[in-house]
Write a protein that holds these residues in place. Structure first.
Motif, PDB file in Angstrom:
ATOM      1  N   ALA A 142       0.656  -1.113  -0.021  1.00 28.79           N
ATOM      2  CA  ALA A 142      -0.381  -0.246   0.147  1.00 28.79           C
ATOM      3  C   ALA A 142       0.713   0.632   0.101  1.00 28.79           C
ATOM      4  O   ALA A 142       2.131   1.404   0.752  1.00 28.79           O
ATOM      5  CB  ALA A 142      -0.834   0.284   1.289  1.00 28.79           C
ATOM      6  N   VAL A 143       0.371   1.965  -1.126  1.00 27.78           N
ATOM      7  CA  VAL A 143       1.076   3.497  -0.851  1.00 27.78           C
ATOM      8  C   VAL A 143       0.013   4.769  -0.786  1.00 27.78           C
ATOM      9  O   VAL A 143      -0.853   4.583  -0.911  1.00 27.78           O
ATOM     10  CB  VAL A 143       1.439   3.682  -2.080  1.00 27.78           C
ATOM     11  CG1 VAL A 143       2.395   5.154  -2.462  1.00 27.78           C
ATOM     12  CG2 VAL A 143       2.968   2.909  -2.458  1.00 27.78           C
ATOM     13  N   VAL A 144      -0.040   5.194   0.905  1.00 29.91           N
ATOM     14  CA  VAL A 144      -1.570   5.784   1.329  1.00 29.91           C
ATOM     15  C   VAL A 144      -1.366   7.204   0.768  1.00 29.91           C
ATOM     16  O   VAL A 144      -0.338   8.139   1.485  1.00 29.91           O
ATOM     17  CB  VAL A 144      -1.822   4.847   2.792  1.00 29.91           C
ATOM     18  CG1 VAL A 144      -2.681   5.731   3.500  1.00 29.91           C
ATOM     19  CG2 VAL A 144      -1.674   3.476   3.030  1.00 29.91           C
ATOM     20  N   PHE A 145      -2.526   7.324   0.759  1.00 27.65           N
ATOM     21  CA  PHE A 145      -3.153   8.848   0.154  1.00 27.65           C
ATOM     22  C   PHE A 145      -3.871   9.669   0.996  1.00 27.65           C
ATOM     23  O   PHE A 145      -5.130   8.710   0.704  1.00 27.65           O
ATOM     24  CB  PHE A 145      -3.403   9.649  -1.024  1.00 27.65           C
ATOM     25  CG  PHE A 145      -1.836   9.169  -2.300  1.00 27.65           C
ATOM     26  CD1 PHE A 145      -1.022  10.000  -1.994  1.00 27.65           C
ATOM     27  CD2 PHE A 145      -1.727   8.082  -2.801  1.00 27.65           C
ATOM     28  CE1 PHE A 145       0.146   9.833  -3.208  1.00 27.65           C
ATOM     29  CE2 PHE A 145      -1.611   7.878  -3.704  1.00 27.65           C
ATOM     30  CZ  PHE A 145      -0.316   8.258  -3.630  1.00 27.65           C
ATOM     31  N   GLU A 146      -3.514  10.807   2.321  1.00 30.07           N
ATOM     32  CA  GLU A 146      -4.837  10.651   2.976  1.00 30.07           C
ATOM     33  C   GLU A 146      -5.973  11.685   2.686  1.00 30.07           C
ATOM     34  O   GLU A 146      -6.822  11.382   3.057  1.00 30.07           O
ATOM     35  CB  GLU A 146      -3.987  11.103   4.494  1.00 30.07           C
ATOM     36  CG  GLU A 146      -3.293  10.616   4.935  1.00 30.07           C
ATOM     37  CD  GLU A 146      -3.825   9.566   5.616  1.00 30.07           C
ATOM     38  OE1 GLU A 146      -4.800   9.393   6.412  1.00 30.07           O
ATOM     39  OE2 GLU A 146      -3.169   8.308   6.309  1.00 30.07           O
ATOM     40  N   SER A 147      -5.573  12.078   2.182  1.00 27.76           N
ATOM     41  CA  SER A 147      -6.645  12.590   1.060  1.00 27.76           C
ATOM     42  C   SER A 147      -6.159  13.004  -0.428  1.00 27.76           C
ATOM     43  O   SER A 147      -5.272  13.032  -0.532  1.00 27.76           O
ATOM     44  CB  SER A 147      -7.417  14.007   2.000  1.00 27.76           C
ATOM     45  OG  SER A 147      -6.031  15.253   1.577  1.00 27.76           O
ATOM     46  N   ILE A 148      -7.567  13.573  -1.023  1.00 27.71           N
ATOM     47  CA  ILE A 148      -6.953  14.139  -2.255  1.00 27.71           C
ATOM     48  C   ILE A 148      -5.253  15.041  -2.505  1.00 27.71           C
ATOM     49  O   ILE A 148      -5.214  15.274  -3.448  1.00 27.71           O
ATOM     50  CB  ILE A 148      -8.225  14.315  -2.908  1.00 27.71           C
ATOM     51  CG1 ILE A 148      -8.038  14.648  -4.781  1.00 27.71           C
ATOM     52  CG2 ILE A 148      -8.949  15.416  -2.517  1.00 27.71           C
ATOM     53  CD1 ILE A 148      -8.074  13.453  -5.192  1.00 27.71           C
ATOM     54  N   GLU A 149      -5.448  16.053  -1.501  1.00 26.18           N
ATOM     55  CA  GLU A 149      -5.186  17.039  -1.737  1.00 26.18           C
ATOM     56  C   GLU A 149      -3.478  16.457  -1.382  1.00 26.18           C
ATOM     57  O   GLU A 149      -2.956  16.952  -2.265  1.00 26.18           O
ATOM     58  CB  GLU A 149      -5.616  17.819  -0.640  1.00 26.18           C
ATOM     59  CG  GLU A 149      -6.730  19.347  -0.822  1.00 26.18           C
ATOM     60  CD  GLU A 149      -7.930  18.842  -0.494  1.00 26.18           C
ATOM     61  OE1 GLU A 149      -8.439  18.808  -1.036  1.00 26.18           O
ATOM     62  OE2 GLU A 149      -7.171  17.625   0.650  1.00 26.18           O
ATOM     63  N   ASP A 150      -3.623  15.123  -0.530  1.00 30.16           N
ATOM     64  CA  ASP A 150      -2.216  14.598  -0.298  1.00 30.16           C
ATOM     65  C   ASP A 150      -1.409  14.088  -1.634  1.00 30.16           C
ATOM     66  O   ASP A 150      -0.607  13.567  -1.862  1.00 30.16           O
ATOM     67  CB  ASP A 150      -2.035  13.565   1.094  1.00 30.16           C
ATOM     68  CG  ASP A 150      -1.241  13.171   0.960  1.00 30.16           C
ATOM     69  OD1 ASP A 150      -0.079  13.304   1.268  1.00 30.16           O
ATOM     70  OD2 ASP A 150      -1.195  11.988   1.913  1.00 30.16           O
ATOM     71  N   TYR A 151      -2.490  13.563  -1.952  1.00 29.61           N
ATOM     72  CA  TYR A 151      -2.323  13.175  -3.485  1.00 29.61           C
ATOM     73  C   TYR A 151      -1.734  14.039  -4.362  1.00 29.61           C
ATOM     74  O   TYR A 151      -0.512  14.271  -4.850  1.00 29.61           O
ATOM     75  CB  TYR A 151      -3.517  12.424  -4.186  1.00 29.61           C
ATOM     76  CG  TYR A 151      -3.170  12.111  -5.619  1.00 29.61           C
ATOM     77  CD1 TYR A 151      -2.586  10.401  -6.210  1.00 29.61           C
ATOM     78  CD2 TYR A 151      -4.490  12.799  -6.707  1.00 29.61           C
ATOM     79  CE1 TYR A 151      -2.449  10.757  -7.426  1.00 29.61           C
ATOM     80  CE2 TYR A 151      -3.650  12.192  -7.942  1.00 29.61           C
ATOM     81  CZ  TYR A 151      -3.349  11.216  -8.607  1.00 29.61           C
ATOM     82  OH  TYR A 151      -2.852  10.410  -9.388  1.00 29.61           O
ATOM     83  N   LYS A 152      -2.467  14.861  -4.455  1.00 29.37           N
ATOM     84  CA  LYS A 152      -1.855  15.751  -5.470  1.00 29.37           C
ATOM     85  C   LYS A 152      -1.044  16.128  -5.284  1.00 29.37           C
ATOM     86  O   LYS A 152       0.217  16.901  -6.020  1.00 29.37           O
ATOM     87  CB  LYS A 152      -3.162  17.151  -5.787  1.00 29.37           C
ATOM     88  CG  LYS A 152      -4.613  16.521  -6.093  1.00 29.37           C
ATOM     89  CD  LYS A 152      -4.696  17.677  -6.624  1.00 29.37           C
ATOM     90  CE  LYS A 152      -6.969  17.339  -7.105  1.00 29.37           C
ATOM     91  NZ  LYS A 152      -7.573  18.588  -7.509  1.00 29.37           N
ATOM     92  N   ALA A 153      -0.334  16.226  -3.724  1.00 33.91           N
ATOM     93  CA  ALA A 153       0.922  16.859  -3.616  1.00 33.91           C
ATOM     94  C   ALA A 153       2.102  16.490  -3.290  1.00 33.91           C
ATOM     95  O   ALA A 153       3.294  16.539  -3.715  1.00 33.91           O
ATOM     96  CB  ALA A 153       1.344  17.620  -2.612  1.00 33.91           C
ATOM     97  N   ARG A 154       1.968  14.601  -3.648  1.00 28.87           N
ATOM     98  CA  ARG A 154       3.484  13.591  -3.568  1.00 28.87           C
ATOM     99  C   ARG A 154       2.853  13.358  -4.627  1.00 28.87           C
ATOM    100  O   ARG A 154       4.126  12.291  -5.064  1.00 28.87           O
ATOM    101  CB  ARG A 154       2.469  13.357  -2.445  1.00 28.87           C
ATOM    102  CG  ARG A 154       3.123  13.736  -1.226  1.00 28.87           C
ATOM    103  CD  ARG A 154       2.391  12.753   0.082  1.00 28.87           C
ATOM    104  NE  ARG A 154       2.604  11.997   0.813  1.00 28.87           N
ATOM    105  CZ  ARG A 154       2.676  10.157   0.528  1.00 28.87           C
ATOM    106  NH1 ARG A 154       1.339   9.997   0.806  1.00 28.87           N
ATOM    107  NH2 ARG A 154       3.860   9.648   0.445  1.00 28.87           N
ATOM    108  N   ILE A 155       2.370  12.492  -5.335  1.00 31.05           N
ATOM    109  CA  ILE A 155       1.875  11.613  -6.439  1.00 31.05           C
ATOM    110  C   ILE A 155       3.178  11.950  -8.035  1.00 31.05           C
ATOM    111  O   ILE A 155       3.717  11.368  -8.543  1.00 31.05           O
ATOM    112  CB  ILE A 155       0.555  11.589  -7.148  1.00 31.05           C
ATOM    113  CG1 ILE A 155       0.647  10.615  -8.318  1.00 31.05           C
ATOM    114  CG2 ILE A 155       0.213  12.781  -8.138  1.00 31.05           C
ATOM    115  CD1 ILE A 155       1.046   9.475  -7.718  1.00 31.05           C
TER     116      ILE A 155
END
Length: 580
Positions: A413-426
């Motif tokens: 698993a590679v976890v993103f706590e929120s969609i904002e977290d996803y956009k910041a790190r992807i």
């Protein structure tokens, strides 16, 4: 199913407003007459509402004013009095945080407008994703005669000799930009080809899926779903629907007569055969809840599991809605299911007869667009419902849009706590991820986003895309656009914002997806899962008021349709007190 028309003439709802010489009756009639209506229009003929989701902020529905005029002609011809009225129009391409947050608000608007006004029957003008289910939900809760007219899909898009599917091409091209295989200039040029006429998505996205569901449920005239928005036959369909609703009022043919379990089972099977959107799951569950029918995720899995996908349309296949219409449209698909013994042939429709009678004589004019069962795109095309300790309430996946080699997969698993977290790190080159990993997105469910946005089909990391990888397993409590594709597990229930197991997945956890056996498992012990859940704290604050707060407090989970708890059920059409 047999249907016995009500005796005619009979007293209509509208006569509670307009009949007689009382002060109230004169008040109601006299104000209507300022529109130039002759007195004999109030002589007891049916008053037919034209419930219009027209809005220039809802591009899919921006042409519905013209269709409303065509409906009006048909109503007048059949002896009714047409009255057009607007309702809230949740536009998929414009509303923030997501149109889904406003589906229930639109349904409430429809319900109250129908119940509070002198309307005997209603034509529901819909098109964009949420407008079709919202109008059906509202009409079902009032239970007066109702019929759907869809706005229709836009024409095919073309870019450099290739079909451009609205939505689907957007996802493909945005990934190509990140992979370095397409330039931004080309992307901007392609934009001009994506939406070249009036209408909704030209793929088998949510709009076309829900138009198909309305027809499969029996709530629209046969052939309604696929006619392009700009084709003259769309106007003819609207005209004929205007005629038909008057007869439905005379016969007292109501949604509760049509929206039966056999009708929903037919719709679930049709959704599998067309490669329909996962959003149809949520919407049909919500519509069923309005007529008091206990439809569940298990029904979706059981009824759709062995249905082949035979419609070769994007995002599952290669064609678009225009070709689907030319091939014969949804009636051909329904006939194929009936011939295969996978249709409740007697299910009642707005025509007053059984669904089989509407389709038994149609022909397939292109067997590459609508394939025979032995040449299906996917042998098991229905929505798959997976369960396990990660999704005890269930989660859904669309096999026809997934990569076959990923339907059984175990990954980190590679976890993103929120969609904002996803956009910041992807796009971070240092992100510890490869194609074997499982991308996990939290807090995007009905309460968590709020509204359950279409962010479940997370774009892949650029460094993975550059290696030629186009799909990975992705899991979330969000939704996915019906135009999107990939091995994407959605609607995970209970959602993270309610303390579902998804909330406590950590980086490095191993997850197993086994679609053939309908399993989704987080590989930790029961004791550790219980410990994590005990320590969990809700990350979502209650909104400070307005619809957002009402939605947060009352929206139910995706596994039951994400309706509001106080809107479920049929409240009937009882006429209110006189007011003057």
């Amino acid at each position: 199913m047999s249907f016995t028309p009500a005796p005619w003439p009979r007293r209509l709802r509208s006569q509670e407003w307009y009949e007689g010489t009382s002060k109230d009756a004169i008040y109601h009639r006299s104000w209507m007459k300022n529109q130039g209506l002759p007195a004999d229009l109030f002589d007891g003929r049916p008053v037919i509402g034209i419930c219009n989701t027209w809005s220039q902020l809802t591009p899919c529905n921006a042409h519905l004013r013209d269709l409303a005029d065509r409906v009006r002609h048909g109503i007048y011809e059949a002896g009714g009095l047409p009255v057009e009225f607007p309702v809230f129009s949740p536009g998929e391409s414009s509303l923030r945080p997501t149109a889904m947050m406003y589906r229930n608000l639109a349904a409430m608007d429809v319900e109250e407008a129908l119940r509070a006004n002198p309307i005997d029957g209603v034509v529901l003008l819909a098109g964009c994703d949420k407008t079709t289910p919202a109008l059906l939900m509202g009409a079902a809760s009032v239970d007066i005669p109702a019929i759907v007219v869809s706005g229709g899909p836009m024409l095919n898009g073309w870019f450099r000799g290739e079909r451009v599917g609205s939505g689907t091409a957007l996802w493909q091209m945005s990934e190509a930009i990140k992979a370095g295989t397409m330039t931004e200039a080309d992307f901007l040029e392609a934009e001009q080809a994506m939406s070249r006429s009036a209408g909704s998505c030209n793929t088998m996205g949510t709009a076309s899926s829900m138009a198909s569901m309305a027809e499969a449920l029996g709530m629209a005239l046969s052939g309604n779903a696929a006619i392009p928005a700009v084709d003259s036959r769309r106007r003819v369909m609207a005209h004929l629907t205007g005629r038909r609703i008057v007869d439905m009022v005379k016969d007292d043919l109501k949604p509760s007569d049509i929206l039966t379990r056999p009708a929903f089972e037919n719709a679930i099977r049709v959704n599998g055969a067309i490669g329909g959107s996962t959003n149809a799951v949520i919407h049909l569950l919500a519509i069923a809840g309005r007529v008091g029918l206990d439809l569940t995720l298990d029904d979706w899995d059981r009824q759709g599991r062995d249905i082949p996908t035979i419609v070769n349309l994007m995002p599952s296949g290669k064609y678009l809605m225009e070709e689907f219409f030319y091939a014969g449209g949804l009636p051909v698909v329904i006939k194929a299911l009936g011939e295969a013994g996978r249709l409740h042939r007697d299910a009642l429709t707005v025509s007053g007869g059984g669904i089989w009678d509407e389709v038994k004589d149609v022909r397939n004019w292109n067997d590459d667009v609508i394939r025979p069962f032995d040449k299906a795109l996917t042998a098991q095309g229905g929505i798959a419902v997976v369960r396990g300790n990660l999704a005890p309430g269930g989660a859904v996946l669309k096999p026809s849009a997934a990569s076959p080699h990923l339907l059984t997969h175990r990954g980190r698993a590679v976890v993103f706590e929120s969609i904002e977290d996803y956009k910041a790190r992807i796009a971070d080159e240092d992100l510890d991820i490869d194609e074997s990993c499982v991308m996990v997105l939290k807090n995007c469910g009905p309460r968590g986003y709020p509204g359950m946005a279409e962010v479940g089909n997370m774009g892949l990391p650029p460094k993975v895309l550059r290696r030629g990888i186009t799909d990975m397993v992705r899991i979330s409590d969000a939704r996915m656009s019906g135009t999107a594709y990939g091995t994407v597990v959605l609607h995970t229930s209970p959602e993270a914002a309610r303390g579902g197991p998804l909330a406590v997945v950590r980086d490095g956890d191993m997850i197993t997806l086994d679609v053939p056996n309908r399993k989704l498992e987080l590989e930790i012990s029961d004791a550790e899962l219980a410990e994590r859940l005990e320590a969990w704290r809700a990350p979502v604050e209650r909104p400070p008021g307005g619809w957002a707060q009402l939605y947060h407090d009352h929206v139910e989970g995706a596994d039951t349709g994400a309706d509001m708890d106080f809107l479920k059920g049929c409240r009937g059409n009882a006429v209110g007190r006189e007011s003057h």
